[in-house]
Scaffold this motif. Sequence first.
Motif, PDB file in Angstrom:
ATOM      1  N   PHE A 107      -5.189  28.683  32.129  1.00 11.14           N
ATOM      2  CA  PHE A 107      -5.926  30.013  31.587  1.00 11.14           C
ATOM      3  C   PHE A 107      -6.926  29.327  31.067  1.00 11.14           C
ATOM      4  O   PHE A 107      -7.289  28.339  30.654  1.00 11.14           O
ATOM      5  CB  PHE A 107      -5.141  30.403  30.140  1.00 11.14           C
ATOM      6  N   PRO A 108      -8.063  30.360  31.257  1.00 16.89           N
ATOM      7  CA  PRO A 108      -9.364  29.985  30.700  1.00 16.89           C
ATOM      8  C   PRO A 108      -9.512  29.897  29.019  1.00 16.89           C
ATOM      9  O   PRO A 108     -10.376  30.625  28.334  1.00 16.89           O
ATOM     10  CB  PRO A 108     -10.516  30.899  31.107  1.00 16.89           C
ATOM     11  N   LYS A 109      -8.748  29.152  28.769  1.00 16.98           N
ATOM     12  CA  LYS A 109      -8.643  28.846  27.202  1.00 16.98           C
ATOM     13  C   LYS A 109      -8.462  27.308  26.869  1.00 16.98           C
ATOM     14  O   LYS A 109      -8.585  26.609  27.713  1.00 16.98           O
ATOM     15  CB  LYS A 109      -7.501  29.374  26.692  1.00 16.98           C
ATOM     16  N   SER A 110      -8.564  26.997  25.557  1.00 19.43           N
ATOM     17  CA  SER A 110      -8.377  25.563  25.269  1.00 19.43           C
ATOM     18  C   SER A 110      -7.040  24.929  25.651  1.00 19.43           C
ATOM     19  O   SER A 110      -6.047  25.731  26.307  1.00 19.43           O
ATOM     20  CB  SER A 110      -8.444  25.417  23.780  1.00 19.43           C
ATOM     21  N   ILE A 111      -6.943  23.562  25.697  1.00 18.15           N
ATOM     22  CA  ILE A 111      -5.876  22.867  26.150  1.00 18.15           C
ATOM     23  C   ILE A 111      -4.731  23.374  25.014  1.00 18.15           C
ATOM     24  O   ILE A 111      -3.660  23.730  25.554  1.00 18.15           O
ATOM     25  CB  ILE A 111      -5.942  21.310  25.928  1.00 18.15           C
ATOM     26  N   TYR A 112      -5.025  23.427  23.801  1.00 12.62           N
ATOM     27  CA  TYR A 112      -4.252  23.782  22.845  1.00 12.62           C
ATOM     28  C   TYR A 112      -3.391  25.308  22.989  1.00 12.62           C
ATOM     29  O   TYR A 112      -2.278  25.394  23.168  1.00 12.62           O
ATOM     30  CB  TYR A 112      -4.546  23.691  21.525  1.00 12.62           C
ATOM     31  N   GLU A 113      -4.308  25.999  23.474  1.00 13.39           N
ATOM     32  CA  GLU A 113      -3.960  27.623  23.511  1.00 13.39           C
ATOM     33  C   GLU A 113      -3.087  27.681  25.054  1.00 13.39           C
ATOM     34  O   GLU A 113      -2.344  28.469  24.911  1.00 13.39           O
ATOM     35  CB  GLU A 113      -5.246  28.321  23.571  1.00 13.39           C
ATOM     36  N   ASN A 114      -3.366  26.883  25.766  1.00 12.93           N
ATOM     37  CA  ASN A 114      -2.647  27.112  27.167  1.00 12.93           C
ATOM     38  C   ASN A 114      -1.218  26.634  26.855  1.00 12.93           C
ATOM     39  O   ASN A 114      -0.388  27.461  27.336  1.00 12.93           O
ATOM     40  CB  ASN A 114      -3.322  25.980  27.946  1.00 12.93           C
ATOM     41  N   VAL A 115      -0.837  25.882  25.825  1.00 14.08           N
ATOM     42  CA  VAL A 115       0.285  25.204  25.761  1.00 14.08           C
ATOM     43  C   VAL A 115       1.118  26.265  24.777  1.00 14.08           C
ATOM     44  O   VAL A 115       2.213  26.533  24.784  1.00 14.08           O
ATOM     45  CB  VAL A 115       0.465  23.695  25.156  1.00 14.08           C
ATOM     46  N   ALA A 116       0.181  26.748  23.552  1.00 14.46           N
ATOM     47  CA  ALA A 116       0.881  27.529  22.574  1.00 14.46           C
ATOM     48  C   ALA A 116       0.981  28.898  23.116  1.00 14.46           C
ATOM     49  O   ALA A 116       1.697  29.683  22.774  1.00 14.46           O
ATOM     50  CB  ALA A 116      -0.097  27.709  21.813  1.00 14.46           C
ATOM     51  N   TYR A 117       0.329  29.208  24.252  1.00 13.27           N
ATOM     52  CA  TYR A 117       0.316  30.685  24.952  1.00 13.27           C
ATOM     53  C   TYR A 117       1.808  31.431  25.021  1.00 13.27           C
ATOM     54  O   TYR A 117       2.074  32.369  24.477  1.00 13.27           O
ATOM     55  CB  TYR A 117      -0.137  30.722  26.289  1.00 13.27           C
ATOM     56  N   GLY A 118       2.676  30.437  25.866  1.00 17.71           N
ATOM     57  CA  GLY A 118       4.160  31.248  25.935  1.00 17.71           C
ATOM     58  C   GLY A 118       4.819  31.430  24.649  1.00 17.71           C
ATOM     59  O   GLY A 118       5.570  32.372  24.232  1.00 17.71           O
ATOM     60  N   LEU A 119       4.764  30.684  23.476  1.00 15.04           N
ATOM     61  CA  LEU A 119       5.294  31.031  22.167  1.00 15.04           C
ATOM     62  C   LEU A 119       4.382  32.096  21.576  1.00 15.04           C
ATOM     63  O   LEU A 119       5.074  33.190  20.925  1.00 15.04           O
ATOM     64  CB  LEU A 119       5.032  29.761  21.236  1.00 15.04           C
ATOM     65  N   ARG A 120       3.117  32.013  21.615  1.00 11.37           N
ATOM     66  CA  ARG A 120       2.270  33.359  20.853  1.00 11.37           C
ATOM     67  C   ARG A 120       2.985  34.613  21.544  1.00 11.37           C
ATOM     68  O   ARG A 120       3.023  35.584  20.767  1.00 11.37           O
ATOM     69  CB  ARG A 120       0.850  33.212  21.322  1.00 11.37           C
ATOM     70  N   ILE A 121       3.086  34.537  22.899  1.00 10.63           N
ATOM     71  CA  ILE A 121       3.617  36.076  23.407  1.00 10.63           C
ATOM     72  C   ILE A 121       4.887  36.514  22.861  1.00 10.63           C
ATOM     73  O   ILE A 121       5.384  37.506  23.026  1.00 10.63           O
ATOM     74  CB  ILE A 121       3.288  36.351  24.834  1.00 10.63           C
ATOM     75  N   GLN A 122       5.685  35.324  22.513  1.00  6.92           N
ATOM     76  CA  GLN A 122       6.893  35.468  21.894  1.00  6.92           C
ATOM     77  C   GLN A 122       7.208  35.970  20.248  1.00  6.92           C
ATOM     78  O   GLN A 122       8.048  35.976  19.634  1.00  6.92           O
ATOM     79  CB  GLN A 122       8.066  34.336  21.911  1.00  6.92           C
ATOM     80  N   GLY A 123       5.715  35.993  20.005  1.00  7.50           N
ATOM     81  CA  GLY A 123       5.237  36.432  18.577  1.00  7.50           C
ATOM     82  C   GLY A 123       5.365  35.151  17.606  1.00  7.50           C
ATOM     83  O   GLY A 123       5.225  35.311  16.308  1.00  7.50           O
ATOM     84  N   ILE A 124       5.385  33.861  18.138  1.00  6.83           N
ATOM     85  CA  ILE A 124       5.685  32.843  16.935  1.00  6.83           C
ATOM     86  C   ILE A 124       3.953  32.395  16.976  1.00  6.83           C
ATOM     87  O   ILE A 124       3.407  31.955  18.031  1.00  6.83           O
ATOM     88  CB  ILE A 124       6.155  31.666  17.830  1.00  6.83           C
ATOM     89  N   ASN A 125       3.464  32.611  15.759  1.00  6.73           N
ATOM     90  CA  ASN A 125       1.963  32.081  15.399  1.00  6.73           C
ATOM     91  C   ASN A 125       2.101  31.053  14.342  1.00  6.73           C
ATOM     92  O   ASN A 125       0.656  30.971  13.935  1.00  6.73           O
ATOM     93  CB  ASN A 125       1.315  33.428  15.292  1.00  6.73           C
ATOM     94  N   LYS A 126       3.029  30.667  13.844  1.00  9.13           N
ATOM     95  CA  LYS A 126       2.979  29.669  12.721  1.00  9.13           C
ATOM     96  C   LYS A 126       2.418  28.511  13.207  1.00  9.13           C
ATOM     97  O   LYS A 126       2.763  27.820  14.043  1.00  9.13           O
ATOM     98  CB  LYS A 126       4.270  29.286  11.878  1.00  9.13           C
ATOM     99  N   LYS A 127       1.093  27.897  12.504  1.00  4.66           N
ATOM    100  CA  LYS A 127       0.454  26.878  12.977  1.00  4.66           C
ATOM    101  C   LYS A 127       1.359  25.619  13.052  1.00  4.66           C
ATOM    102  O   LYS A 127       1.356  24.589  14.011  1.00  4.66           O
ATOM    103  CB  LYS A 127      -0.761  26.662  11.967  1.00  4.66           C
TER     104      LYS A 127
END
Lengths: 221, 249
Positions: free
Chosen positions: B95-115
């Motif tokens: 995705f046109p996002k950061s390396i971190y956000e690419n990997v975190a993406y799947g969790l974020r859409i599951q509602g997991i946002n805790k750093k």
Amino acid sequence: MTREAYHKALKDVQDDVLKMADMVGKALKDSVDALKARDIGTSKRLIEEDILINKMRFDIEDKCLLLIATQQPMAIDLRTLAAIFNIITDLERIGDHAEGIAKINISIGNESLVKPLIDIPRMSAKGISMLERCMKAFVDRDIEVARQICNEDDEVDALYDQIYRELVLIMIENPSTIQGATYLIWAAHNLERTADRVTNIAERIVFMVTGKMEEMNVSKY
Amino acid sequence: MGFKIKDVNAFYGEKQALMNVNFEIQKKAVTAIIGHSGCGKSTFIRCLNRMNDLVPLFRVDGEILYSGMNIYSKSLDVTDLRRRIGMVFQKPNPFPKSIYENVAYGLRIQGINKKGILDKVVEESLKKAALWDEVKDRLQSIANALSGGQQQRLCIARAIATEPEVILFDEPCSALDPIATAKIEDLITALKKDYTVVIVTHNMQQAARVSDFTGFFMLGELIEIDVTRKIFTAPSNKMTEDYITGRFG
């Protein structure tokens, strides 16, 4: 995508193996004929020409390595190349047995043979026949013929037993024949080993076709 | 058992792409699918996580059981299925996002946002994808700046992050150079410890190197499946042998 250049190169290697087998079969026949005819000149030529057989073995090995490195052969092609590595080693050793017989002829020198050669040429003819049919089985991928050839090794072993017994009797009766008889036992032993090598080749043909390695006739020597 | 494929037929409108496919895919092993272009191998792999559902006029009959459940059952949650059965594609598609956000993406859409959780998962996933050492100092950089091979490993990390059970690889190395390819192949071999892997590849040497089982498809039919060693040294079927030795194709 078919791979015509690759398959042509693979066929060329197999043709080279057949050429090498022809050279080896001829050397074997000539070595025994020369022993029988006490033809030292032919024996000397055979010793020199063994270098050509050895060279052919390395040339074929090089071609196989190149095909493996550049073409990634698989399945029947890979098994064929694996079989060829072993077949050319056995052919080269049969060449050494022919050279061994040539050396024996030279070692006997001016002495006459301790007995007329009858069974040794028979062993040679049998071995050459096995080799020729084995190479045809290689081309035809014929495992039935290859298996049959393995069974025929027993006939060569029986001839060797017969020659050995006969020569031992000659030595017992007349100890002055010991050296001459021993030379002929060595010659017969070279021919017995030749048939074992042909059996190895036949086993590799079965492996090449079936993918399974079988030891089909264990020589008693 | 991973998957059990029973009498599967697949169609794009009138055109039948898979014909009566039956076999089983082992758990925690690598299964490679080989065959000509158009033989149905990509159609097949895309049936395993219902990616074909998005293709107009596509339909499938028969059964694909995963861990005993029919993945074409009407009651099945397809999003959850695709979380459990991840996929990596031919061309790296970060995705046109950061390396971190690419990997975190799947969790974020599951509602997991805790750093704390995201940091841990991102690091573990990148480590499993053999990318961590190369990117740990630039996690906020844009993913598209990575090399092709790194992008593909990032996509693998992104697939791993949601803790799938299966990873499907559809020609994962076809856009990569030999060194990047070797890294992905090493990674696939390492991944089978934890995941069931199915890989579609045109590269037969790759199938021979990385897989435990290989299936050969031709004109929509599964011609042969067996342990990889056997397929590439002594296949049972003449068609398989002719294909892998380049005698037709």
